[in-house]
Design a protein around this motif. Structure first.
Motif, mmCIF file in Angstrom:
data_model
loop_
_atom_site.group_PDB
_atom_site.id
_atom_site.type_symbol
_atom_site.label_atom_id
_atom_site.label_comp_id
_atom_site.label_asym_id
_atom_site.label_seq_id
_atom_site.Cartn_x
_atom_site.Cartn_y
_atom_site.Cartn_z
ATOM 1 N N PHE A 64 0.853 -1.183 0.000
ATOM 2 C CA PHE A 64 0.000 0.000 0.000
ATOM 3 C C PHE A 64 0.891 1.236 0.000
ATOM 4 C CE2 PHE A 64 0.765 -0.958 4.466
ATOM 5 C CZ PHE A 64 1.132 0.286 4.979
ATOM 6 N N SER A 65 0.325 2.340 -0.415
ATOM 7 C CA SER A 65 1.034 3.610 -0.409
ATOM 8 C C SER A 65 0.123 4.654 0.201
ATOM 9 C CB SER A 65 1.431 3.998 -1.834
ATOM 10 O OG SER A 65 2.157 5.207 -1.812
ATOM 11 N N ALA A 66 0.627 5.391 1.186
ATOM 12 C CA ALA A 66 -0.199 6.336 1.921
ATOM 13 C C ALA A 66 0.657 7.522 2.361
ATOM 14 C CB ALA A 66 -0.813 5.642 3.133
ATOM 15 N N ASP A 95 8.197 0.734 4.312
ATOM 16 C CA ASP A 95 8.632 1.532 5.459
ATOM 17 C C ASP A 95 8.433 0.791 6.780
ATOM 18 O OD1 ASP A 95 9.401 3.886 4.003
ATOM 19 O OD2 ASP A 95 7.274 4.343 3.745
ATOM 20 N N LEU A 96 7.543 -0.186 6.789
ATOM 21 C CA LEU A 96 7.255 -0.949 8.006
ATOM 22 C C LEU A 96 8.001 -2.279 8.049
ATOM 23 C CD1 LEU A 96 3.427 -0.251 8.015
ATOM 24 C CD2 LEU A 96 5.130 0.811 9.501
ATOM 25 N N GLY A 131 5.605 -8.544 7.542
ATOM 26 C CA GLY A 131 4.382 -8.029 6.946
ATOM 27 C C GLY A 131 3.250 -9.033 6.932
ATOM 28 N N ILE A 132 3.227 -9.926 7.924
ATOM 29 C CA ILE A 132 2.176 -10.934 8.039
ATOM 30 C C ILE A 132 1.319 -10.616 9.266
ATOM 31 C CG2 ILE A 132 1.658 -13.405 8.286
ATOM 32 C CD1 ILE A 132 3.180 -12.793 5.722
ATOM 33 N N VAL A 133 -0.002 -10.546 9.076
ATOM 34 C CA VAL A 133 -0.908 -10.394 10.217
ATOM 35 C C VAL A 133 -0.938 -11.734 10.939
ATOM 36 C CG1 VAL A 133 -3.259 -9.878 10.982
ATOM 37 C CG2 VAL A 133 -2.324 -8.712 8.959
ATOM 38 N N VAL A 134 -0.469 -11.733 12.190
ATOM 39 C CA VAL A 134 -0.333 -12.991 12.915
ATOM 40 C C VAL A 134 -1.381 -13.173 14.014
ATOM 41 C CG1 VAL A 134 2.114 -13.361 12.395
ATOM 42 C CG2 VAL A 134 1.472 -11.930 14.358
#
Length: 194
Positions: A35-37, A49-50, A166-169
């Motif tokens: 995503f880009s924000a 960035d994360l 970057g994985i929702v755990v």
């Protein structure tokens, strides 16, 4: 004989104490799509960035008449709970589900009204409505649905724990009965694991 008994006892103690060590156990395995924000400081923030960081995401909007103010207060409480445990290397991310209204300036005012520490908390906008609907659905298995009859947006109320890959755990209630201790413990274990 005493030496053998002592060594056996020592080895048993080490083995059993190692068995008692907690490990982080993921409950979900959802890859966050790119995503880009931009955040409340007008700075670009995207998935890259994360990368390498543990972060906690949620979905809010500033005109929300129901769940968003309590969610933001709860997340501020979580931010403080993490600080109280000297956990300073966690990012907090709030995606606006009303990006057309929620400009960086509006988000900055919203964050300031809640008196949160903005140094590690990004309030994100700068994408279109379709993008956030798709991001919520594909990456967080959450609904984002604008109400055609009002300025309100239906959205999920969870806090999502994202690992450095970057994985929702894992996800937790962000609206009521927020499990602060569990989240703090999970963050500790996840940071230790990395």
């Amino acid at each position: 004989m005493r030496k053998v008994l002592f060594l056996t006892l020592l080895i048993s103690t080490v083995v059993f104490s190692a068995c008692g060590k907690k490990e982080f156990i993921a409950e979900t395995d959802w890859k966050v799509e790119d995503f880009s924000a931009i955040n409340q400081e007008n700075q670009k923030v995207d998935l890259a960035d994360l990368e390498g960081e543990v972060w906690i995401a949620d979905f809010i909007f500033t005109n929300c008449a129901t769940v968003c103010p309590p969610m933001t207060m709860n997340k501020a409480g979580l931010q403080q709970a993490l600080k109280d445990e000297n956990i300073n290397n966690v990012r907090l991310v709030s995606f606006s589900v009303d990006p057309e209204f929620d400009t960086p300036e509006v988000l900055k005012e919203y964050a300031t009204a809640f008196d949160v520490d903005q140094s590690n908390w990004d309030f994100l906008t700068g994408y279109n409505q379709e993008d956030v609907v798709e991001l919520a659905k594909s990456s967080f298995k959450a609904i984002v649905q604008p109400d055609p009859n009002s300025n309100q947006v239906t959205h999920g109320t969870s806090f999502y724990l994202v690992n450095p890959d970057g994985i929702v755990v894992k996800n937790y209630s962000g609206f009521s009965d927020v499990p602060y201790e569990e989240i703090v413990e999970d963050v500790k274990l996840l940071i230790t694991k990395e």
